[in-house]
Design an enzyme around this catalytic site. Structure first.
Site, PDB file in Angstrom:
ATOM      1  N   GLU A  99       9.945 145.761  11.913  1.00 51.05           N
ATOM      2  CA  GLU A  99       9.483 147.137  11.755  1.00 51.05           C
ATOM      3  C   GLU A  99       8.415 147.326  10.685  1.00 51.05           C
ATOM      4  O   GLU A  99       7.650 148.283  10.755  1.00 51.05           O
ATOM      5  CB  GLU A  99      10.677 148.055  11.473  1.00 51.05           C
ATOM      6  CG  GLU A  99      11.599 148.149  12.675  1.00 51.05           C
ATOM      7  CD  GLU A  99      12.587 149.281  12.589  1.00 51.05           C
ATOM      8  OE1 GLU A  99      12.828 149.793  11.487  1.00 51.05           O
ATOM      9  OE2 GLU A  99      13.118 149.649  13.653  1.00 51.05           O
TER      10      GLU A  99
ATOM     11  N   GLU B 243       4.325 154.134  11.542  1.00 50.80           N
ATOM     12  CA  GLU B 243       3.775 154.146  10.183  1.00 50.80           C
ATOM     13  C   GLU B 243       4.860 153.710   9.213  1.00 50.80           C
ATOM     14  O   GLU B 243       6.043 153.922   9.477  1.00 50.80           O
ATOM     15  CB  GLU B 243       3.391 155.572   9.745  1.00 50.80           C
ATOM     16  CG  GLU B 243       2.123 156.124  10.258  1.00 50.80           C
ATOM     17  CD  GLU B 243       1.889 157.542   9.728  1.00 50.80           C
ATOM     18  OE1 GLU B 243       1.846 157.719   8.484  1.00 50.80           O
ATOM     19  OE2 GLU B 243       1.767 158.448  10.556  1.00 50.80           O
TER      20      GLU B 243
ATOM     21  N   GLU C 227       5.475 154.008   4.855  1.00 52.65           N
ATOM     22  CA  GLU C 227       4.910 154.596   3.644  1.00 52.65           C
ATOM     23  C   GLU C 227       6.013 154.759   2.603  1.00 52.65           C
ATOM     24  O   GLU C 227       7.173 154.976   2.951  1.00 52.65           O
ATOM     25  CB  GLU C 227       4.317 155.969   3.998  1.00 52.65           C
ATOM     26  CG  GLU C 227       3.559 156.636   2.891  1.00 52.65           C
ATOM     27  CD  GLU C 227       2.930 157.959   3.347  1.00 52.65           C
ATOM     28  OE1 GLU C 227       2.795 158.839   2.479  1.00 52.65           O
ATOM     29  OE2 GLU C 227       2.584 158.098   4.529  1.00 52.65           O
TER      30      GLU C 227
ATOM     31  N   GLU D 134      15.295 142.767  11.426  1.00 54.41           N
ATOM     32  CA  GLU D 134      14.893 144.135  11.774  1.00 54.41           C
ATOM     33  C   GLU D 134      13.813 144.664  10.833  1.00 54.41           C
ATOM     34  O   GLU D 134      12.851 145.291  11.270  1.00 54.41           O
ATOM     35  CB  GLU D 134      16.105 145.079  11.759  1.00 54.41           C
ATOM     36  CG  GLU D 134      16.996 144.963  12.969  1.00 54.41           C
ATOM     37  CD  GLU D 134      16.397 145.567  14.229  1.00 54.41           C
ATOM     38  OE1 GLU D 134      15.345 146.243  14.164  1.00 54.41           O
ATOM     39  OE2 GLU D 134      16.983 145.358  15.306  1.00 54.41           O
TER      40      GLU D 134
END
Length: 165
Positions: A88, A134, A136, A84
């Site tokens: 991602e 995104e 971050e 996973e």
């Protein structure tokens, strides 16, 4: 009751005999359908006392989470979190240990049990994929709007224990 039909024969599920909404029984074949929670996994990756987070698309779009997903049938939880996380974030990780386990009740249609693992990046290029748009790193003070209440609990624990600033 989330489901109304038997997965074995297609008959109607009923709680009339069991009197338990978590254990409906088929009126045709007598199969008891146990409505158990699904298992979710998440990887905690920290760099410079900041936590890697993902901005979701699809469900909870625009909100952030610790990268996570569901364990597939016949899949080990350790393999699931590595898979996973890679899907991602584009990053391959090594799992250090289970950090915490919590029940998630934020989605009334799907009770889940989440397992958060401490992990370190082994290789790869950081790039959002799958359910994320995104990725971050965030300090505690700069945490964005979170998708899941249990992530807030995990983040608070990380802060209290000095893992993030």
């Amino acid at each position: 009751m989330r489901y109304h039909f038997c997965p074995k024969c297609g008959g109607t599920l009923s709680i009339e005999k069991t009197k338990d909404p978590n254990k409906p029984k088929c009126t045709q074949c007598s199969f008891t359908f146990y409505q158990n929670p699904a298992v979710g996994v998440a990887a905690i990756v920290i760099k410079d006392k900041k936590l890697l987070m993902g901005k979701r698309q699809g469900s909870y779009a625009g909100q952030w989470c610790i990268p996570c997903g569901y364990v597939e049938w016949d899949e080990d939880v350790y393999d699931a979190v590595v898979r996973e996380f890679f899907e991602e974030t584009g990053l391959k990780i090594n799992i250090s240990y289970v950090y915490t386990v919590l029940s998630n009740f934020h989605n009334p249609a799907q009770h889940t049990v989440g397992i958060w693992f401490m992990a370190e990046v082994a290789s790869g290029t950081e790039e959002a994929g799958d359910d994320l748009e995104e990725v971050e790193y965030f300090s505690y003070a700069d945490m964005p709007v979170l998708a899941f209440p249990t992530d807030r609990d995990v983040i608070e624990k990380l802060k209290t224990e000095g893992f993030i600033n």
